[in-house]
Design a protein around this motif. Structure first.
Motif, PDB file in Angstrom:
ATOM      1  N   GLY A 191       0.786  -1.224   0.000  1.00  0.00           N
ATOM      2  CA  GLY A 191       0.000   0.000   0.000  1.00  0.00           C
ATOM      3  C   GLY A 191       0.818   1.274   0.000  1.00  0.00           C
ATOM      4  N   GLY A 192       2.156   1.166   0.101  1.00  0.00           N
ATOM      5  CA  GLY A 192       3.000   2.353   0.083  1.00  0.00           C
ATOM      6  C   GLY A 192       3.180   2.902  -1.329  1.00  0.00           C
ATOM      7  N   VAL A 193       3.587   4.147  -1.421  1.00  0.00           N
ATOM      8  CA  VAL A 193       3.755   4.790  -2.732  1.00  0.00           C
ATOM      9  C   VAL A 193       4.767   4.025  -3.583  1.00  0.00           C
ATOM     10  N   ARG A 194       5.874   3.632  -2.985  1.00  0.00           N
ATOM     11  CA  ARG A 194       6.913   2.913  -3.736  1.00  0.00           C
ATOM     12  C   ARG A 194       6.384   1.585  -4.276  1.00  0.00           C
ATOM     13  N   ALA A 195       5.709   0.824  -3.444  1.00  0.00           N
ATOM     14  CA  ALA A 195       5.167  -0.456  -3.891  1.00  0.00           C
ATOM     15  C   ALA A 195       4.152  -0.255  -5.013  1.00  0.00           C
ATOM     16  N   ASN A 196       3.275   0.715  -4.865  1.00  0.00           N
ATOM     17  CA  ASN A 196       2.220   0.937  -5.852  1.00  0.00           C
ATOM     18  C   ASN A 196       2.779   1.395  -7.198  1.00  0.00           C
ATOM     19  N   THR A 197       3.818   2.249  -7.162  1.00  0.00           N
ATOM     20  CA  THR A 197       4.400   2.698  -8.423  1.00  0.00           C
ATOM     21  C   THR A 197       5.207   1.581  -9.087  1.00  0.00           C
TER      22      THR A 197
END
Length: 273
Positions: A191-197
């Motif tokens: 759910g973090g920005v890095r994971a999602n991108t």
């Protein structure tokens, strides 16, 4: 066996444009679903289908829910099997639901209106599914090319041939590294920005492999790459459709661009799911 029945004849797989509707049963212990889904793979074969729908009494895009619909539920019907390129091995057709009643325990995730917030926060749930499948096809293309060249050792000694095989290997190493990095990020920081991108970048990178791998395979294998008697033809044909399966390349790039520009992608209005 489970399958997805998300796409619709007009709006595709976009959750916000769903026309399939549901309502509570009179006793409140179940739901009644009416609508039509398109491009349902494993149609009539899978036991259950994950069906997104919106309430009859609301046009709020945030109130979408998923239900597990059985192929044996009264009111479920399937159309004629589509004759689709690169999908000869599937039973893909439309699914029609005419006032199909499902019990409350078949409400997917257990809470009405949860799927859209979940996919906004954890997009790998709907974005990442095809990534590994098409990476596997791409790597099978590489192996088929190598096997073909192994039968012609003198040709394999050519520096030009070796450089093209090297280019093939480099693209695949890069794509696999990105896919594995995205998977690791989901494990460690879901759910973090890095994971999602990273999830969107991985899907884009894999879908983008098709044209270049096809060009290389055709230049190295010639007629063997277009002969239906050889495995390369089937693999190349199917590889092209990684760009058709969600999330599409343009959607991945839009997400990545918004993230790089600092757009808050946890705001449901920032991106068209």
């Amino acid at each position: 066996m489970l399958a997805s029945a998300a796409s619709e004849p007009v709006g595709g797989a976009k959750l916000r444009g769903l026309r399939t509707r549901y309502r509570r049963t009179e006793d409140g212990e179940g739901f009644v679903i009416t609508g039509e889904k398109s491009f349902v793979s494993l149609a009539g074969i899978a036991d259950y289908y994950a069906v997104p729908a919106r309430p009859e009494d609301s046009d709020d895009p945030g109130r979408i829910s998923h239900f597990l619909v059985s192929k044996d539920d009264p009111g479920v019907n399937f159309g004629e099997i589509h004759n689709l390129t690169a999908m000869y091995g599937t039973s893909t057709t439309n699914m029609i639901m005419d006032s199909v009643t499902v019990p409350r325990f078949r409400l997917f995730l257990g809470i009405e209106g949860l799927p859209l917030p979940k996919v906004i926060r954890e997009p790998h749930w709907m974005v990442a599914g095809y990534t590994a499948a098409y990476l596997g096809i791409a790597e099978a293309v590489q192996q088929a090319v190598v096997d073909h060249l192994a039968a012609a050792p003198q040709r394999a000694e050519s520096a030009v041939v070796q450089r093209n095989v090297g280019l093939l290997a480099a693209r695949l190493h890069a794509a696999r590294a990105l896919v594995e990095r995205a998977g690791e990020a989901v494990d460690l920081e879901r759910g973090g920005v890095r994971a999602n991108t990273l999830v969107h970048a991985a899907k884009y990178a894999v879908a983008d492999l098709g044209p270049e791998l096809t060009r290389i395979a055709l230049s190295l294998c010639g007629a063997a790459a277009v002969s239906r008697a050889k495995p390369i033809e089937r693999l190349l044909r199917e590889l092209q459709y990684g760009a058709v399966m969600p999330a599409k390349p343009e959607e991945c790039l839009e997400y990545l661009g918004k993230a790089a520009l600092g757009v808050d992608l946890r705001d449901g209005k920032s991106f068209s799911w």
